[in-house]
Design a protein around this motif. Structure first.
Motif, PDB file in Angstrom:
ATOM      1  N   ILE A  89       0.704  -1.203   0.057  1.00  0.00           N
ATOM      2  CA  ILE A  89       0.095  -0.027  -0.038  1.00  0.00           C
ATOM      3  C   ILE A  89       0.966   1.306   0.025  1.00  0.00           C
ATOM      4  O   ILE A  89       1.881   1.094   0.269  1.00  0.00           O
ATOM      5  CB  ILE A  89      -0.999   0.018   1.362  1.00  0.00           C
ATOM      6  CG1 ILE A  89      -2.029   0.991   1.252  1.00  0.00           C
ATOM      7  CG2 ILE A  89      -0.135   0.267   2.473  1.00  0.00           C
ATOM      8  CD1 ILE A  89      -3.094   0.860   2.269  1.00  0.00           C
ATOM      9  N   SER A  90       0.623   2.258  -0.692  1.00  0.00           N
ATOM     10  CA  SER A  90       1.236   3.537  -0.333  1.00  0.00           C
ATOM     11  C   SER A  90       0.292   4.890  -0.011  1.00  0.00           C
ATOM     12  O   SER A  90      -0.956   4.535  -0.117  1.00  0.00           O
ATOM     13  CB  SER A  90       1.698   3.731  -1.919  1.00  0.00           C
ATOM     14  OG  SER A  90       0.795   4.235  -2.937  1.00  0.00           O
ATOM     15  N   ASN A 131      -4.963   6.189   3.858  1.00  0.00           N
ATOM     16  CA  ASN A 131      -5.114   5.501   2.584  1.00  0.00           C
ATOM     17  C   ASN A 131      -5.501   3.951   3.174  1.00  0.00           C
ATOM     18  O   ASN A 131      -4.851   3.717   3.829  1.00  0.00           O
ATOM     19  CB  ASN A 131      -4.109   5.637   1.725  1.00  0.00           C
ATOM     20  CG  ASN A 131      -4.484   4.953   0.263  1.00  0.00           C
ATOM     21  OD1 ASN A 131      -5.585   4.906   0.026  1.00  0.00           O
ATOM     22  ND2 ASN A 131      -3.562   4.250  -0.407  1.00  0.00           N
ATOM     23  N   GLU A 132      -6.626   3.410   2.590  1.00  0.00           N
ATOM     24  CA  GLU A 132      -7.074   2.139   3.143  1.00  0.00           C
ATOM     25  C   GLU A 132      -7.337   1.437   1.843  1.00  0.00           C
ATOM     26  O   GLU A 132      -7.834   1.778   0.733  1.00  0.00           O
ATOM     27  CB  GLU A 132      -8.558   2.625   3.573  1.00  0.00           C
ATOM     28  CG  GLU A 132      -9.001   1.348   4.725  1.00  0.00           C
ATOM     29  CD  GLU A 132     -10.377   1.800   5.230  1.00  0.00           C
ATOM     30  OE1 GLU A 132     -10.790   2.942   5.393  1.00  0.00           O
ATOM     31  OE2 GLU A 132     -10.845   0.796   5.867  1.00  0.00           O
ATOM     32  N   ASP A 133      -7.075  -0.130   2.229  1.00  0.00           N
ATOM     33  CA  ASP A 133      -7.285  -0.946   1.252  1.00  0.00           C
ATOM     34  C   ASP A 133      -7.592  -2.151   1.936  1.00  0.00           C
ATOM     35  O   ASP A 133      -6.553  -2.893   2.485  1.00  0.00           O
ATOM     36  CB  ASP A 133      -5.880  -1.140   0.260  1.00  0.00           C
ATOM     37  CG  ASP A 133      -5.918  -2.332  -0.528  1.00  0.00           C
ATOM     38  OD1 ASP A 133      -5.170  -2.404  -1.408  1.00  0.00           O
ATOM     39  OD2 ASP A 133      -7.055  -2.694  -0.904  1.00  0.00           O
ATOM     40  N   THR A 162      -4.562  -0.295   6.397  1.00  0.00           N
ATOM     41  CA  THR A 162      -4.806   1.356   6.205  1.00  0.00           C
ATOM     42  C   THR A 162      -3.401   1.936   6.656  1.00  0.00           C
ATOM     43  O   THR A 162      -2.578   1.636   7.661  1.00  0.00           O
ATOM     44  CB  THR A 162      -5.722   1.652   7.491  1.00  0.00           C
ATOM     45  OG1 THR A 162      -6.995   1.092   7.158  1.00  0.00           O
ATOM     46  CG2 THR A 162      -6.014   3.303   7.318  1.00  0.00           C
ATOM     47  N   SER A 167       5.229   1.738  -7.395  1.00  0.00           N
ATOM     48  CA  SER A 167       4.459   0.687  -6.650  1.00  0.00           C
ATOM     49  C   SER A 167       4.152  -0.393  -7.753  1.00  0.00           C
ATOM     50  O   SER A 167       3.773  -1.453  -7.467  1.00  0.00           O
ATOM     51  CB  SER A 167       3.076   1.345  -6.570  1.00  0.00           C
ATOM     52  OG  SER A 167       2.935   1.938  -7.612  1.00  0.00           O
TER      53      SER A 167
END
Lengths: 115, 114
Positions: A48-49, A57-59, A63, B101
């Motif tokens: 995640i970035s 930022n949440e996935d 988070t 990424s």
């Protein structure tokens, strides 16, 4: 001098609870941050970035929170699962330099999720 | 589709010897990166190829390290002569774009210099 620091080399958490992995940075020019996950005998995998224009930022279960004033970011995993057991690397890059050649990594935190 | 593959997975050599590490990127990925992680420390960038050209080699520690990418396909990283401080895990990554990424890492080569 290390510009990205992960001061906790290891963390153990019970399955189902929250895992919080922390990362601090010193370079105020950093504006793009990434978390990678690494299993034994495998390479790091992007997780995640977050860009500095955001503070969260949440996935899914993951988070990332960014506190620019404190130069601190954290990765929250909720709920933690045994398959999350791995080494987590924090990485950062400077303004406008989001290429993989411009990444500064931390030393990693080994997360163990106990069933 | 095959991922990034590195050979060998582990190499033990004596100080002063030569070692060549190989990386096969994902097919079609023009960008190829080499990184190194010394025991317990951070992962550090070594160099970046775009096709067969060295785009950025600012992370190469010294002239004992030589990287090549013949024909823009696989890449080799040669250490000659190896020193004790070269021990670590060498990672290769490849990507279509230059964004971090989108980089896929290989499993790494663990180099031990004794």
């Amino acid at each position: 001098d290390q510009q990205v620091k992960q001061n906790s080399p290891s963390l153990s958490v019970q399955e189902g609870r929250i895992s919080i992995l922390n990362c601090d940075y010193t370079n105020s020019m950093f504006d793009y941050f990434l978390w990678y996950k690494k299993y034994p005998a495998e390479g790091p995998t992007f997780l995640i970035s977050i860009s500095s224009i955001k503070d969260k930022n949440e996935d899914g279960r993951f988070t990332v929170f960014l506190n620019k004033s404190a130069k601190h970011l954290s990765l929250h995993i909720v709920p933690s699962q045994p398959g999350d057991s791995a080494v987590y690397f924090c990485a950062a890059s400077a303004r406008g330099q989001t290429g993989a050649n411009n990444l500064f990594f931390g030393t990693g935190t080994r997360l163990t999720v106990i069933p | 589709e095959a991922g990034v593959t590195q050979f060998p997975s582990h190499s033990v050599i004596e100080k002063g010897q030569t070692v060549t590490l190989r990386c096969d990127p994902i097919s079609g990925h023009d960008n190829l990166y080499w990184y190194r992680r010394v025991m317990g420390k951070e992962i550090k960038f070594l160099l970046h190829f775009v096709k067969e050209s060295k785009q950025d080699e600012s992370g190469m520690p010294n002239n004992r390290f030589l990287a090549e990418r013949t024909g823009g396909t696989y890449s080799t990283l040669k250490v000659q002569p190896a020193e004790l401080e070269d021990s670590g895990v060498y990672f290769c990554a490849s990507s279509q774009s230059t964004g971090a990424s989108g980089a896929f890492f290989g499993q790494g080569t663990r180099l031990t210099v004794v």
